[in-house]
Motif scaffolding. Structure first.
Motif, PDB file in Angstrom:
ATOM      1  N   LEU A 139       0.835  -1.186   0.000  1.00 29.04           N
ATOM      2  CA  LEU A 139       0.000   0.000   0.000  1.00 29.04           C
ATOM      3  C   LEU A 139       0.876   1.243   0.000  1.00 29.04           C
ATOM      4  O   LEU A 139       1.669   1.458   0.900  1.00 29.04           O
ATOM      5  N   ASN A 140       0.728   2.053  -1.023  1.00 28.17           N
ATOM      6  CA  ASN A 140       1.496   3.294  -1.149  1.00 28.17           C
ATOM      7  C   ASN A 140       0.547   4.456  -0.888  1.00 28.17           C
ATOM      8  O   ASN A 140      -0.010   5.040  -1.802  1.00 28.17           O
ATOM      9  N   VAL A 141       0.355   4.762   0.379  1.00 29.04           N
ATOM     10  CA  VAL A 141      -0.665   5.717   0.789  1.00 29.04           C
ATOM     11  C   VAL A 141      -0.335   7.141   0.348  1.00 29.04           C
ATOM     12  O   VAL A 141      -1.221   7.898  -0.010  1.00 29.04           O
ATOM     13  N   GLY A 142       0.932   7.522   0.343  1.00 28.24           N
ATOM     14  CA  GLY A 142       1.324   8.875  -0.055  1.00 28.24           C
ATOM     15  C   GLY A 142       0.905   9.195  -1.476  1.00 28.24           C
ATOM     16  O   GLY A 142       0.290  10.228  -1.731  1.00 28.24           O
ATOM     17  N   ASN A 143       1.223   8.307  -2.415  1.00 25.43           N
ATOM     18  CA  ASN A 143       0.840   8.534  -3.799  1.00 25.43           C
ATOM     19  C   ASN A 143      -0.668   8.523  -3.965  1.00 25.43           C
ATOM     20  O   ASN A 143      -1.217   9.263  -4.768  1.00 25.43           O
ATOM     21  N   LEU A 144      -1.355   7.680  -3.220  1.00 22.44           N
ATOM     22  CA  LEU A 144      -2.811   7.638  -3.272  1.00 22.44           C
ATOM     23  C   LEU A 144      -3.377   8.984  -2.840  1.00 22.44           C
ATOM     24  O   LEU A 144      -4.268   9.532  -3.495  1.00 22.44           O
ATOM     25  N   GLY A 145      -2.869   9.534  -1.763  1.00 16.88           N
ATOM     26  CA  GLY A 145      -3.356  10.817  -1.269  1.00 16.88           C
ATOM     27  C   GLY A 145      -3.160  11.931  -2.278  1.00 16.88           C
ATOM     28  O   GLY A 145      -4.062  12.743  -2.512  1.00 16.88           O
ATOM     29  N   GLU A 146      -1.990  11.956  -2.895  1.00 13.57           N
ATOM     30  CA  GLU A 146      -1.715  12.963  -3.916  1.00 13.57           C
ATOM     31  C   GLU A 146      -2.655  12.798  -5.104  1.00 13.57           C
ATOM     32  O   GLU A 146      -3.178  13.774  -5.643  1.00 13.57           O
ATOM     33  N   TYR A 147      -2.871  11.555  -5.497  1.00 16.06           N
ATOM     34  CA  TYR A 147      -3.753  11.272  -6.623  1.00 16.06           C
ATOM     35  C   TYR A 147      -5.188  11.708  -6.296  1.00 16.06           C
ATOM     36  O   TYR A 147      -5.853  12.343  -7.118  1.00 16.06           O
ATOM     37  N   LEU A 148      -5.656  11.370  -5.097  1.00 23.32           N
ATOM     38  CA  LEU A 148      -7.006  11.766  -4.686  1.00 23.32           C
ATOM     39  C   LEU A 148      -7.157  13.288  -4.676  1.00 23.32           C
ATOM     40  O   LEU A 148      -8.168  13.820  -5.137  1.00 23.32           O
ATOM     41  N   ARG A 149      -6.169  13.961  -4.128  1.00 22.82           N
ATOM     42  CA  ARG A 149      -6.219  15.428  -4.081  1.00 22.82           C
ATOM     43  C   ARG A 149      -6.321  16.004  -5.490  1.00 22.82           C
ATOM     44  O   ARG A 149      -7.130  16.908  -5.747  1.00 22.82           O
ATOM     45  N   GLU A 150      -5.527  15.477  -6.409  1.00 24.36           N
ATOM     46  CA  GLU A 150      -5.552  15.964  -7.788  1.00 24.36           C
ATOM     47  C   GLU A 150      -6.911  15.693  -8.441  1.00 24.36           C
ATOM     48  O   GLU A 150      -7.459  16.564  -9.120  1.00 24.36           O
ATOM     49  N   GLN A 151      -7.464  14.516  -8.217  1.00 22.68           N
ATOM     50  CA  GLN A 151      -8.779  14.183  -8.777  1.00 22.68           C
ATOM     51  C   GLN A 151      -9.861  15.095  -8.192  1.00 22.68           C
ATOM     52  O   GLN A 151     -10.764  15.536  -8.892  1.00 22.68           O
ATOM     53  N   ARG A 152      -9.761  15.361  -6.906  1.00 25.17           N
ATOM     54  CA  ARG A 152     -10.729  16.246  -6.248  1.00 25.17           C
ATOM     55  C   ARG A 152     -10.646  17.652  -6.838  1.00 25.17           C
ATOM     56  O   ARG A 152     -11.668  18.280  -7.131  1.00 25.17           O
ATOM     57  N   ARG A 153      -9.444  18.125  -7.052  1.00 25.09           N
ATOM     58  CA  ARG A 153      -9.271  19.469  -7.623  1.00 25.09           C
ATOM     59  C   ARG A 153      -9.794  19.523  -9.051  1.00 25.09           C
ATOM     60  O   ARG A 153     -10.412  20.503  -9.454  1.00 25.09           O
ATOM     61  N   GLN A 154      -9.527  18.472  -9.818  1.00 27.79           N
ATOM     62  CA  GLN A 154     -10.033  18.440 -11.193  1.00 27.79           C
ATOM     63  C   GLN A 154     -11.557  18.416 -11.228  1.00 27.79           C
ATOM     64  O   GLN A 154     -12.169  18.964 -12.135  1.00 27.79           O
ATOM     65  N   ALA A 155     -12.158  17.782 -10.233  1.00 25.80           N
ATOM     66  CA  ALA A 155     -13.623  17.746 -10.132  1.00 25.80           C
ATOM     67  C   ALA A 155     -14.172  19.032  -9.532  1.00 25.80           C
ATOM     68  O   ALA A 155     -15.392  19.177  -9.393  1.00 25.80           O
ATOM     69  N   GLN A 156     -13.295  19.935  -9.160  1.00 30.97           N
ATOM     70  CA  GLN A 156     -13.648  21.226  -8.566  1.00 30.97           C
ATOM     71  C   GLN A 156     -14.505  21.047  -7.314  1.00 30.97           C
ATOM     72  O   GLN A 156     -15.539  21.695  -7.141  1.00 30.97           O
ATOM     73  N   LEU A 157     -14.038  20.149  -6.456  1.00 30.06           N
ATOM     74  CA  LEU A 157     -14.712  19.888  -5.194  1.00 30.06           C
ATOM     75  C   LEU A 157     -13.802  20.285  -4.041  1.00 30.06           C
ATOM     76  O   LEU A 157     -12.594  20.072  -4.095  1.00 30.06           O
ATOM     77  N   SER A 158     -14.384  20.856  -3.020  1.00 31.31           N
ATOM     78  CA  SER A 158     -13.616  21.131  -1.808  1.00 31.31           C
ATOM     79  C   SER A 158     -13.464  19.820  -1.040  1.00 31.31           C
ATOM     80  O   SER A 158     -14.180  18.841  -1.305  1.00 31.31           O
ATOM     81  N   LEU A 159     -12.571  19.822  -0.087  1.00 28.43           N
ATOM     82  CA  LEU A 159     -12.387  18.645   0.757  1.00 28.43           C
ATOM     83  C   LEU A 159     -13.701  18.299   1.457  1.00 28.43           C
ATOM     84  O   LEU A 159     -14.119  17.142   1.499  1.00 28.43           O
TER      85      LEU A 159
END
Length: 127
Positions: free
Chosen positions: A4-24
């Protein structure tokens, strides 16, 4: 199974969230998780379960399989297959049932084509 590479997952999720124009907060609400928990996932401090990843994928309108690969739960598949599945799942013009049916048809075609071996590639017998 990959680790499990949690760091890369977190970065990927953040990028996907930003692309979807959603706040946390918006993504947390749509995925049914707490705001602090999602923040910890994005910062690489938490290891989300497959169920949580599926909820996040649905909220982001991306393939859960893509998140499983990012998390190291699944081995990466053919990128074209992953992109096709993601495009189907992200299409807002069709409903969830239609998406699942379309994915089943797509998978059946892929399996059918994988079984088709051209006759010129089959070894010939010489007596």
């Amino acid at each position: 199974m990959a680790s499990l590479n949690v760091g890369n997952l977190g970065e990927y999720l953040r990028e996907q969230r930003r692309q979807a124009q959603l706040s946390l907060r918006q993504l947390a609400e749509q995925a049914g998780v707490s705001n602090p928990y999602l923040s910890q996932i994005e910062r690489g401090l938490r290891k989300p379960s497959a169920d949580i990843l599926q909820q996040l994928a649905k909220a982001l309108r991306i393939s859960a399989e893509t998140l499983y690969v990012q998390a190291g739960i699944l081995d990466e598949r053919d990128p074209d297959e992953v992109e096709t599945r993601a495009a189907i799942l992200a299409d807002p013009s069709i409903n969830e049932r239609q998406k699942q049916v379309l994915l089943q048809i797509y998978e059946s075609f892929r399996k059918e084509n994988a079984l088709d071996v051209p006759t010129d590639e089959m070894p010939s017998k010489t007596n």
